[in-house]
Design a protein around this motif. Structure first.
Motif, PDB file in Angstrom:
ATOM      1  N   ALA A  84     -16.606  23.188 -42.880  1.00 27.34           N
ATOM      2  CA  ALA A  84     -17.234  22.961 -41.575  1.00 27.34           C
ATOM      3  C   ALA A  84     -18.161  21.750 -41.601  1.00 27.34           C
ATOM      4  N   HIS A  85     -18.857  21.520 -42.721  1.00 25.92           N
ATOM      5  CA  HIS A  85     -19.800  20.397 -42.780  1.00 25.92           C
ATOM      6  C   HIS A  85     -19.339  19.271 -43.702  1.00 25.92           C
ATOM      7  N   GLY A  86     -18.279  19.531 -44.479  1.00 29.34           N
ATOM      8  CA  GLY A  86     -17.830  18.486 -45.405  1.00 29.34           C
ATOM      9  C   GLY A  86     -16.407  18.013 -45.175  1.00 29.34           C
ATOM     10  N   GLY A  87     -15.672  18.708 -44.324  1.00 29.23           N
ATOM     11  CA  GLY A  87     -14.312  18.300 -44.048  1.00 29.23           C
ATOM     12  C   GLY A  87     -13.331  18.689 -45.141  1.00 29.23           C
ATOM     13  N   ALA A  88     -12.129  18.142 -45.036  1.00 31.29           N
ATOM     14  CA  ALA A  88     -11.034  18.535 -45.921  1.00 31.29           C
ATOM     15  C   ALA A  88     -11.271  18.132 -47.373  1.00 31.29           C
ATOM     16  N   LEU A  89     -11.858  16.963 -47.602  1.00 29.99           N
ATOM     17  CA  LEU A  89     -12.087  16.545 -48.990  1.00 29.99           C
ATOM     18  C   LEU A  89     -13.086  17.465 -49.686  1.00 29.99           C
ATOM     19  N   ALA A  90     -14.105  17.901 -48.950  1.00 32.53           N
ATOM     20  CA  ALA A  90     -15.062  18.861 -49.519  1.00 32.53           C
ATOM     21  C   ALA A  90     -14.363  20.175 -49.817  1.00 32.53           C
ATOM     22  N   LEU A 140      -2.862  23.452 -50.388  1.00 31.67           N
ATOM     23  CA  LEU A 140      -3.286  22.078 -50.662  1.00 31.67           C
ATOM     24  C   LEU A 140      -2.665  21.113 -49.656  1.00 31.67           C
ATOM     25  N   GLN A 141      -1.397  21.320 -49.347  1.00 30.32           N
ATOM     26  CA  GLN A 141      -0.727  20.473 -48.354  1.00 30.32           C
ATOM     27  C   GLN A 141      -1.465  20.531 -47.017  1.00 30.32           C
ATOM     28  N   GLN A 142      -1.861  21.718 -46.610  1.00 33.26           N
ATOM     29  CA  GLN A 142      -2.544  21.883 -45.328  1.00 33.26           C
ATOM     30  C   GLN A 142      -3.886  21.154 -45.313  1.00 33.26           C
ATOM     31  N   TRP A 143      -4.628  21.268 -46.415  1.00 32.17           N
ATOM     32  CA  TRP A 143      -5.926  20.595 -46.464  1.00 32.17           C
ATOM     33  C   TRP A 143      -5.764  19.084 -46.505  1.00 32.17           C
ATOM     34  N   LEU A 144      -4.756  18.596 -47.210  1.00 34.50           N
ATOM     35  CA  LEU A 144      -4.505  17.149 -47.250  1.00 34.50           C
ATOM     36  C   LEU A 144      -4.107  16.636 -45.870  1.00 34.50           C
ATOM     37  N   ALA A 145      -3.253  17.392 -45.179  1.00 32.00           N
ATOM     38  CA  ALA A 145      -2.852  17.003 -43.825  1.00 32.00           C
ATOM     39  C   ALA A 145      -4.060  17.009 -42.890  1.00 32.00           C
ATOM     40  N   GLN A 146      -4.933  17.988 -43.056  1.00 29.67           N
ATOM     41  CA  GLN A 146      -6.138  18.038 -42.236  1.00 29.67           C
ATOM     42  C   GLN A 146      -7.028  16.839 -42.545  1.00 29.67           C
ATOM     43  N   GLY A 147      -7.086  16.482 -43.826  1.00 28.11           N
ATOM     44  CA  GLY A 147      -7.868  15.312 -44.218  1.00 28.11           C
ATOM     45  C   GLY A 147      -7.335  14.029 -43.592  1.00 28.11           C
ATOM     46  N   GLN A 148      -6.010  13.917 -43.491  1.00 27.50           N
ATOM     47  CA  GLN A 148      -5.422  12.759 -42.825  1.00 27.50           C
ATOM     48  C   GLN A 148      -5.804  12.736 -41.350  1.00 27.50           C
ATOM     49  N   ALA A 156      -1.108   7.140 -45.225  1.00 28.12           N
ATOM     50  CA  ALA A 156       0.186   6.878 -45.856  1.00 28.12           C
ATOM     51  C   ALA A 156       0.388   7.692 -47.136  1.00 28.12           C
ATOM     52  N   LEU A 157      -0.553   8.559 -47.446  1.00 27.89           N
ATOM     53  CA  LEU A 157      -0.470   9.324 -48.694  1.00 27.89           C
ATOM     54  C   LEU A 157       0.741  10.249 -48.698  1.00 27.89           C
ATOM     55  N   ASP A 158       1.444  10.303 -49.820  1.00 22.38           N
ATOM     56  CA  ASP A 158       2.516  11.280 -50.029  1.00 22.38           C
ATOM     57  C   ASP A 158       1.837  12.586 -50.439  1.00 22.38           C
ATOM     58  N   CYS A 159       1.720  13.504 -49.505  1.00 16.30           N
ATOM     59  CA  CYS A 159       0.961  14.735 -49.771  1.00 16.30           C
ATOM     60  C   CYS A 159       1.596  15.587 -50.859  1.00 16.30           C
ATOM     61  N   ALA A 160       2.930  15.608 -50.947  1.00 19.41           N
ATOM     62  CA  ALA A 160       3.587  16.395 -51.990  1.00 19.41           C
ATOM     63  C   ALA A 160       3.201  15.876 -53.370  1.00 19.41           C
TER      64      ALA A 160
END
Length: 210
Positions: A84-90, A140-148, A156-160
């Motif tokens: 909620a306060h740090g986003g997907a990378l957090a 992990l895929q979901q969090w990476l997509a959210q981070g994008q 352009a990151l290959d999430c897989a």
């Protein structure tokens, strides 16, 4: 005097058996953990053990189910506590550190996971491990997509591939800790290793682009 373990309910007996296997795996190669060793560790007879588990494979399956449920619950809780306060990378960092803490607390777990995945035949325990890895990777895929979507992760990151790198980094820490004979090595190295991962996946601010 009888051991208190002899008076456990069926559900408690199953839970105690899972705990015993995880404790044994921290000191003993999983392939060498016999039902005799499990029963002795619990202070019961093999007969009492087999009242709740028909085979050793059934015991291992229960252990893998426990690992899957508790590890996924741990990383989910960690991720949602900071996103909620740090986003997907957090959230991804919280998952990484929570996973490391889980292994430090249960050092026999990765030994068992590796052992099951190395078996050539498809078994019930191996199937549980594969399902665990699938669910973990999907998270992990979901969090990476959210981070994008948040602009934190490179579009352009290959999430897989990023998922593979994330899991591989954890596995590398586990192997190094095993080689060093020091499970706390993981905890000491976790933050700097994730810092490198963060740099590999994060979006470059517009002003810093070449």
């Amino acid at each position: 005097m009888n051991s208190p373990a002899k008076y456990l309910s069926a559900e408690a007996r199953r839970a105690a058996t899972v705990e015993a296997v995880i404790q044994l795996a921290a000191q003993t190669p999983p392939s060498e953990i016999t039902t005799t060793a499990i029963a002795q560790h619990m202070g019961v007879t093999q007969g009492a053990l087999f009242k709740h588990f028909p085979t050793k494979e059934a015991i291992l399956e229960a252990v893998m189910v426990w690992v899957a449920e508790h590890l996924l619950s741990r990383v989910d809780e960690a991720a949602h506590s900071v996103q909620a306060h740090g986003g997907a990378l957090a959230a991804l960092e919280a998952i990484f550190l929570a996973h490391v803490d889980f292994v430090v607390e249960h050092p026999g777990v990765p030994r068992m996971l590796f052992g099951e995945l190395q078996r050539s035949e498809m078994t019930a325990p191996k199937r549980v491990v594969q399902t665990l890895l699938g669910h973990y990777g999907a998270r992990l895929q979901q969090w990476l997509a959210q981070g994008q979507a948040q602009g934190q992760v490179a579009g352009a990151l290959d999430c897989a591939t990023a998922v593979t790198l994330f899991i591989g980094s954890l596995q590398g820490l586990v192997m190094q800790s095993m080689l060093a004979g020091d499970v706390l090595h993981m905890r000491r190295q976790a933050a700097p290793v994730f810092a490198l991962y963060r740099r590999a996946v994060m979006a470059i601010p517009a002003g810093d682009a070449p």
